[in-house]
Motif scaffolding. Structure first.
Motif, PDB file in Angstrom:
ATOM      1  N   GLN A 114      15.008  30.375  19.575  1.00  0.00           N
ATOM      2  CA  GLN A 114      14.108  30.450  20.728  1.00  0.00           C
ATOM      3  C   GLN A 114      12.640  30.504  20.300  1.00  0.00           C
ATOM      4  N   ALA A 115      12.377  30.588  19.011  1.00  0.00           N
ATOM      5  CA  ALA A 115      11.017  30.761  18.499  1.00  0.00           C
ATOM      6  C   ALA A 115      10.346  29.425  18.197  1.00  0.00           C
ATOM      7  N   SER A 116       9.021  29.486  18.136  1.00  0.00           N
ATOM      8  CA  SER A 116       8.207  28.401  17.580  1.00  0.00           C
ATOM      9  C   SER A 116       7.818  28.850  16.184  1.00  0.00           C
ATOM     10  N   PHE A 117       7.788  27.909  15.242  1.00  0.00           N
ATOM     11  CA  PHE A 117       7.470  28.241  13.854  1.00  0.00           C
ATOM     12  C   PHE A 117       6.237  27.478  13.394  1.00  0.00           C
ATOM     13  N   VAL A 118       5.347  28.178  12.698  1.00  0.00           N
ATOM     14  CA  VAL A 118       4.206  27.531  12.062  1.00  0.00           C
ATOM     15  C   VAL A 118       4.592  27.306  10.610  1.00  0.00           C
ATOM     16  N   ILE A 119       4.572  26.040  10.208  1.00  0.00           N
ATOM     17  CA  ILE A 119       4.849  25.695   8.814  1.00  0.00           C
ATOM     18  C   ILE A 119       3.616  25.043   8.220  1.00  0.00           C
ATOM     19  N   GLY A 120       3.465  25.164   6.918  1.00  0.00           N
ATOM     20  CA  GLY A 120       2.342  24.552   6.223  1.00  0.00           C
ATOM     21  C   GLY A 120       1.037  25.309   6.363  1.00  0.00           C
ATOM     22  N   SER A 121       1.093  26.598   6.738  1.00  0.00           N
ATOM     23  CA  SER A 121      -0.148  27.377   6.862  1.00  0.00           C
ATOM     24  C   SER A 121      -0.563  27.906   5.488  1.00  0.00           C
ATOM     25  N   ARG A 122      -1.720  28.547   5.452  1.00  0.00           N
ATOM     26  CA  ARG A 122      -2.208  29.157   4.208  1.00  0.00           C
ATOM     27  C   ARG A 122      -1.572  30.521   3.940  1.00  0.00           C
ATOM     28  N   MET A 123      -0.861  31.085   4.918  1.00  0.00           N
ATOM     29  CA  MET A 123      -0.235  32.397   4.741  1.00  0.00           C
ATOM     30  C   MET A 123       1.051  32.248   3.933  1.00  0.00           C
ATOM     31  N   ARG A 124       1.297  33.196   3.059  1.00  0.00           N
ATOM     32  CA  ARG A 124       2.456  33.165   2.182  1.00  0.00           C
ATOM     33  C   ARG A 124       3.409  34.312   2.499  1.00  0.00           C
ATOM     34  N   SER A 125       4.667  34.085   2.183  1.00  0.00           N
ATOM     35  CA  SER A 125       5.676  35.118   2.394  1.00  0.00           C
ATOM     36  C   SER A 125       5.446  36.268   1.428  1.00  0.00           C
ATOM     37  N   GLY A 150      -1.707  24.672   9.415  1.00  0.00           N
ATOM     38  CA  GLY A 150      -0.289  24.423   9.616  1.00  0.00           C
ATOM     39  C   GLY A 150      -0.036  23.654  10.896  1.00  0.00           C
ATOM     40  N   ARG A 151       1.249  23.572  11.234  1.00  0.00           N
ATOM     41  CA  ARG A 151       1.642  22.918  12.480  1.00  0.00           C
ATOM     42  C   ARG A 151       2.835  23.648  13.063  1.00  0.00           C
ATOM     43  N   ILE A 152       3.043  23.443  14.354  1.00  0.00           N
ATOM     44  CA  ILE A 152       4.083  24.160  15.089  1.00  0.00           C
ATOM     45  C   ILE A 152       5.299  23.261  15.268  1.00  0.00           C
ATOM     46  N   VAL A 153       6.473  23.815  14.958  1.00  0.00           N
ATOM     47  CA  VAL A 153       7.741  23.102  15.147  1.00  0.00           C
ATOM     48  C   VAL A 153       8.768  24.077  15.713  1.00  0.00           C
ATOM     49  N   GLY A 154       9.825  23.540  16.269  1.00  0.00           N
ATOM     50  CA  GLY A 154      10.941  24.355  16.725  1.00  0.00           C
ATOM     51  C   GLY A 154      11.902  24.624  15.586  1.00  0.00           C
ATOM     52  N   PHE A 155      12.836  25.508  15.811  1.00  0.00           N
ATOM     53  CA  PHE A 155      13.836  25.885  14.798  1.00  0.00           C
ATOM     54  C   PHE A 155      14.533  24.657  14.214  1.00  0.00           C
ATOM     55  N   ALA A 156      14.984  23.773  15.075  1.00  0.00           N
ATOM     56  CA  ALA A 156      15.755  22.611  14.632  1.00  0.00           C
ATOM     57  C   ALA A 156      14.909  21.588  13.886  1.00  0.00           C
ATOM     58  N   ASP A 157      13.589  21.730  13.927  1.00  0.00           N
ATOM     59  CA  ASP A 157      12.701  20.742  13.314  1.00  0.00           C
ATOM     60  C   ASP A 157      12.043  21.216  12.018  1.00  0.00           C
ATOM     61  N   VAL A 158      12.436  22.373  11.514  1.00  0.00           N
ATOM     62  CA  VAL A 158      11.892  22.846  10.240  1.00  0.00           C
ATOM     63  C   VAL A 158      12.593  22.047   9.136  1.00  0.00           C
ATOM     64  N   PRO A 159      11.830  21.257   8.364  1.00  0.00           N
ATOM     65  CA  PRO A 159      12.457  20.412   7.334  1.00  0.00           C
ATOM     66  C   PRO A 159      13.126  21.215   6.218  1.00  0.00           C
ATOM     67  N   ARG A 160      14.270  20.731   5.807  1.00  0.00           N
ATOM     68  CA  ARG A 160      15.029  21.347   4.716  1.00  0.00           C
ATOM     69  C   ARG A 160      14.189  21.438   3.441  1.00  0.00           C
ATOM     70  N   ASP A 161      13.456  20.389   3.108  1.00  0.00           N
ATOM     71  CA  ASP A 161      12.630  20.411   1.901  1.00  0.00           C
ATOM     72  C   ASP A 161      11.536  21.465   1.970  1.00  0.00           C
TER      73      ASP A 161
END
Length: 191
Positions: A114-125, A150-161
């Motif tokens: 149900q979440a939106s995810f930001v991928i490719g941001s400058r923040m690190r885990s 970064g950019r916003i994607v849904g759960f199903a769109d977070v790339p495996r790589d």
């Protein structure tokens, strides 16, 4: 049919659609609050000792969650073939409700699908890797992108790589397995 009747039918349809979405999440087992006993599945360290979003996966028939020190590790569990696939629920920290990056909260969970995810941001885990930052509110995700990239994607769109390595900018590559494609048995063949 008059305008009032049409308006009532439209509102009823919207309410039923909302109830359908609520039914998807209401049948899920509830998330657990994060405690000092939570140990990351992959790092073997106390989850509370790491900044950034956390995750937990609840497995069918298993009383305790599988804890993760990052949302990215939570995704990895869903993608790796050797991990259990009896997933009843996937929860990640809702960073829209987090006090800060260093204190993401112990009970502000959102079901990952149900979440939106930001991928490719400058923040690190917490372990210094790229992160898939979860938000329950898209406006909060947009503010985060404006500040950290970064950019916003849904759960199903977070790339495996992006999760397992190879494409740290989070851009989509055709044929990459996303969690949804893996769960549906439609895995692509990444090169």
């Amino acid at each position: 049919m008059n305008r009032v009747a049409c308006a009532l039918l439209i509102m009823a349809g919207a309410l039923l659609a909302g109830c359908k979405d609520d039914a998807k999440t209401s049948n899920l087992p509830p998330p657990h609050s994060l405690t000092a006993e939570a140990i990351g599945n992959y790092c073997g360290m106390n989850v509370l000792e790491h900044p950034g979003p956390k995750g937990q996966i609840l497995l069918a028939g298993w009383p305790e969650p599988v804890w993760f020190s990052s949302a990215r590790d939570t995704f990895a569990y869903t993608m790796l073939p050797e991990e259990a696939k009896t997933i009843a629920a996937i929860y990640v920290s809702d960073m829209a409700r987090a006090e800060s990056w260093d204190n993401p909260g112990i009970a502000n969970w959102i079901e990952a699908r149900q979440a939106s995810f930001v991928i490719g941001s400058r923040m690190r885990s917490g372990m210094g890797a790229d992160e898939a930052v979860p938000f329950g509110d898209r406006t909060a995700a947009e503010r985060f992108v404006a500040e950290h990239g970064g950019r916003i994607v849904g759960f199903a769109d977070v790339p495996r790589d992006y999760i397992l390595g190879g494409n740290s900018d989070g851009s989509h590559i055709d044929g990459i397995d996303t969690p949804q494609r893996v769960a549906e048995g439609q895995a692509g063949h990444a090169h």
